[in-house]
Design an enzyme around this catalytic site. Structure first.
Site, PDB file in Angstrom:
ATOM      1  N   ASP A  83      46.474  88.611  56.104  1.00 21.51           N
ATOM      2  CA  ASP A  83      46.281  87.374  56.856  1.00 21.51           C
ATOM      3  C   ASP A  83      47.009  86.260  56.118  1.00 21.51           C
ATOM      4  OD1 ASP A  83      44.578  88.802  58.557  1.00 21.51           O
ATOM      5  OD2 ASP A  83      42.858  88.407  57.271  1.00 21.51           O
ATOM      6  N   VAL A  84      47.920  85.601  56.812  1.00 20.83           N
ATOM      7  CA  VAL A  84      48.840  84.680  56.144  1.00 20.83           C
ATOM      8  C   VAL A  84      48.828  83.315  56.825  1.00 20.83           C
ATOM      9  CG1 VAL A  84      51.253  84.280  55.507  1.00 20.83           C
ATOM     10  CG2 VAL A  84      50.329  86.605  55.468  1.00 20.83           C
TER      11      VAL A  84
END
Length: 253
Positions: free
Chosen positions: A130-131
């Protein structure tokens, strides 16, 4: 040319499905079994099912729910949420799930990636990333459903999990989650160019053209979508849908 997989991503909260926007404001979507029956009829390629509370609340996988879902699904399923050890993975795969998705474990127990890949094969092990895009365009990996900064560079993290034995990376742009404004193509490019394993693009799909951009321009090997497959219209009424096969075929020509 390999066929591009188009994968609905369903978020499990308790025994119900929700959909978030930028990982916040979960909206109840309905019963997972009903959604899966619809996706069965639509003959979807694969399904990703993520329990959004399991790791955050320190719970293990809900095997009862996983078994119910595995028994209903006609398509390959990847499950993620609350996985911390090999025995849990062993049990999940025995229930009929094809792949497990490791997220929090990739930070707390990175050795689990290697151990799982050695026992079950890399093709069964997916690591989700998750960025967020930070100030001045820099990207950073987040954990705990986007609530904790890690200080990790996404490319470096992707290379690490790839070397540990992950078979795929499920890459979600938190800023695009649920917005239906299109994928973060720059992020996808960076990761897809860096690692030798397939990258599944997630976060932002709103139309079929977005799938083409993620694969043709971004280099993704597969695409995932949530809001696009569960919402309809500007008021985001709940309606489970999936594109027709001919429309997808044309999109990837």
């Amino acid at each position: 040319m390999l066929r591009i997989r188009v994968i609905p991503c369903l978020l499990l909260k308790g025994r119900g499905l929700v959909k978030t926007t930028r990982f916040k404001d979960p909206q109840y979507i309905g019963d997972p079994i009903n959604a899966i029956k619809i996706f069965n009829d639509k003959e979807v390629d694969e399904l990703v099912l993520l329990d959004v509370l399991a790791s955050v609340e320190g719970k293990g996988p809900n095997f009862e729910v996983i078994e119910e879902i595995a028994n209903e699904c006609f398509m390959p399923v990847a499950y993620g949420g609350g996985i911390t050890n090999l025995e849990q993975i062993r049990k999940i795969l025995k229930l009929g799930i094809e792949k497990v998705v490791l997220n929090e474990a990739a930070f707390q127990h990175p050795e689990l990636i290697s151990a799982a890949a050695a026992e079950f094969g890399s093709q069964s092990i997916v690591v989700s990333m998750d960025v967020k895009r930070k100030l001045f365009g820099k990207y950073e990996v987040y954990r705990a459903r986007g609530t904790k900064s890690t200080g990790l560079d996404p490319v470096a993290f992707a290379l690490t999990v790839s070397k540990l034995g992950a078979g795929e990376i499920f890459l979600t742009a938190i800023d695009r989650d649920g917005t239906m404004e299109g994928y973060d193509l720059e992020l996808i490019k960076q990761i897809a160019r860096a690692v030798p394993i397939p990258v599944i693009a997630s976060g932002g799909a709103g139309k079929i053209g977005d799938f083409r951009e993620a694969t043709h321009c971004g280099g993704a090997s597969a695409v995932a979508a949530g809001a696009m497959f569960v919402f309809h219209g500007k008021h985001r009424g709940v309606l489970i849908t999936y594109p027709e096969a001919d429309a997808l075929k044309q999109a990837f020509l």
